[in-house]
Design an enzyme around this catalytic site. Sequence first.
Site, PDB file in Angstrom:
ATOM      1  N   LYS A  50       0.845  -1.210   0.000  1.00 28.92           N
ATOM      2  CA  LYS A  50       0.000   0.000   0.000  1.00 28.92           C
ATOM      3  C   LYS A  50       0.871   1.247   0.000  1.00 28.92           C
ATOM      4  O   LYS A  50       0.564   2.233  -0.685  1.00 28.92           O
ATOM      5  CB  LYS A  50      -0.948  -0.017   1.216  1.00 28.92           C
ATOM      6  CG  LYS A  50      -2.102  -0.970   0.996  1.00 28.92           C
ATOM      7  CD  LYS A  50      -2.837  -1.380   2.251  1.00 28.92           C
ATOM      8  CE  LYS A  50      -3.789  -2.524   1.908  1.00 28.92           C
ATOM      9  NZ  LYS A  50      -4.319  -3.230   3.063  1.00 28.92           N
ATOM     10  N   GLN A  94      -5.244  -2.119   9.120  1.00 29.41           N
ATOM     11  CA  GLN A  94      -4.946  -3.429   8.537  1.00 29.41           C
ATOM     12  C   GLN A  94      -5.488  -4.534   9.451  1.00 29.41           C
ATOM     13  O   GLN A  94      -5.198  -4.570  10.638  1.00 29.41           O
ATOM     14  CB  GLN A  94      -3.420  -3.579   8.357  1.00 29.41           C
ATOM     15  CG  GLN A  94      -3.004  -4.850   7.658  1.00 29.41           C
ATOM     16  CD  GLN A  94      -3.508  -4.930   6.216  1.00 29.41           C
ATOM     17  OE1 GLN A  94      -3.349  -4.011   5.435  1.00 29.41           O
ATOM     18  NE2 GLN A  94      -4.135  -6.046   5.877  1.00 29.41           N
ATOM     19  N   ASP A 117     -11.867   1.813   3.058  1.00 29.08           N
ATOM     20  CA  ASP A 117     -12.077   0.369   2.900  1.00 29.08           C
ATOM     21  C   ASP A 117     -13.570   0.040   2.772  1.00 29.08           C
ATOM     22  O   ASP A 117     -13.934  -1.067   2.398  1.00 29.08           O
ATOM     23  CB  ASP A 117     -11.523  -0.378   4.126  1.00 29.08           C
ATOM     24  CG  ASP A 117     -10.269  -1.169   3.799  1.00 29.08           C
ATOM     25  OD1 ASP A 117     -10.003  -1.388   2.611  1.00 29.08           O
ATOM     26  OD2 ASP A 117      -9.567  -1.572   4.751  1.00 29.08           O
TER      27      ASP A 117
END
Length: 281
Positions: A50, A94, A117
């Site tokens: 990322k 994460q 997300d």
Amino acid sequence: MSAVVMDGKGLAEKVKAQIREKVSKMRRQPGLAVILVGADPASQVYVRNKEKDCEECGIQCYDYRLPQDTTQEEVLALVTKMNNCDAVDGILVQLPLPSQINERVVLEAIAPEKDVDAFHPENVGRIMQGQAYYKPCTPAGVMEMLHEYGIDPAGKHCVVVGRSNIVGKPTAMLLLHENATVTICHSKTPDLKAHCCQADILVCAVGKQGLITADMVKPGAVVVDVAMNRNEMGKLCGDVEFAPVCEVASYITPVPGGVGPMTRAMLMENTYQASQRRNSK
Ligand code: NAP
């Protein structure tokens, strides 16, 4: 017949180049905060990727690596700080988080307009209503790939195998919003083959190597393999038996090089969108 192999890697590069171009014209660089708790090796790789994607797109990555024994309160305090930080447009925590931390509580603490997300219940509800701030990255990557290859889900029978909150259900919803007729299958579905055989577009997101064999695919169907499994040699593979299914399908995504890179590119797109949204306020 040999299926067209859909090039997710190539398309992801194209999407990232477009983002870079758009970002280069912005007065303020978009910012993505990435929070990693603990030292899970797979998560470390994902976070590194990322960071690399952000660099390629001209997005500022704010990297927070916290020790394994971080408390839930400490993670929540950091999320609140990022919610209030002007330079940060998107926040990504994460997963998985260590067991002392309740993932749900942390994900729900992220401000929905920074939830790139799209896991916050507000965004999940918005996806249901077709009003999403952001589309979750993997399902968005699937849709982007279908669009790129001129595959219109409207009027097609789409069968989605897998009903997780992050892949199966939102993918089914995005297909429905594009006027597909959608069937969702899962581990309790009797006679999976009978359902799969009816699919014009078959999306598989289970995590079981070899689950989808050529006799489960309708001739000419589009096959999208979301899964990421490791085979006996440790190599990345999907749920679909690639070579035999290529002989039946019209289009197919490879693993690796299919949905995976598109998922990463869609996170960059969502972060760009988040910065646009905030700049326009
Ligand atoms: P998950 O949460 O474990 O969900 C798997 C789903 O598959 C569940 O709904 C389960 O049904 C269903 N299932 C299990 N066995 C089945 C069977 N024999 N027949 C039909 N359905 C079955 O997994 P996930 O997070 O959705 O991920 C799915 C796969 O996609 C994994 O391989 C993951 O690594 C991969 N993935 C890839 C990306 C990417 O960027 N390419 C992103 C995310 C995930 P129940 O609900 O009944 O248990």
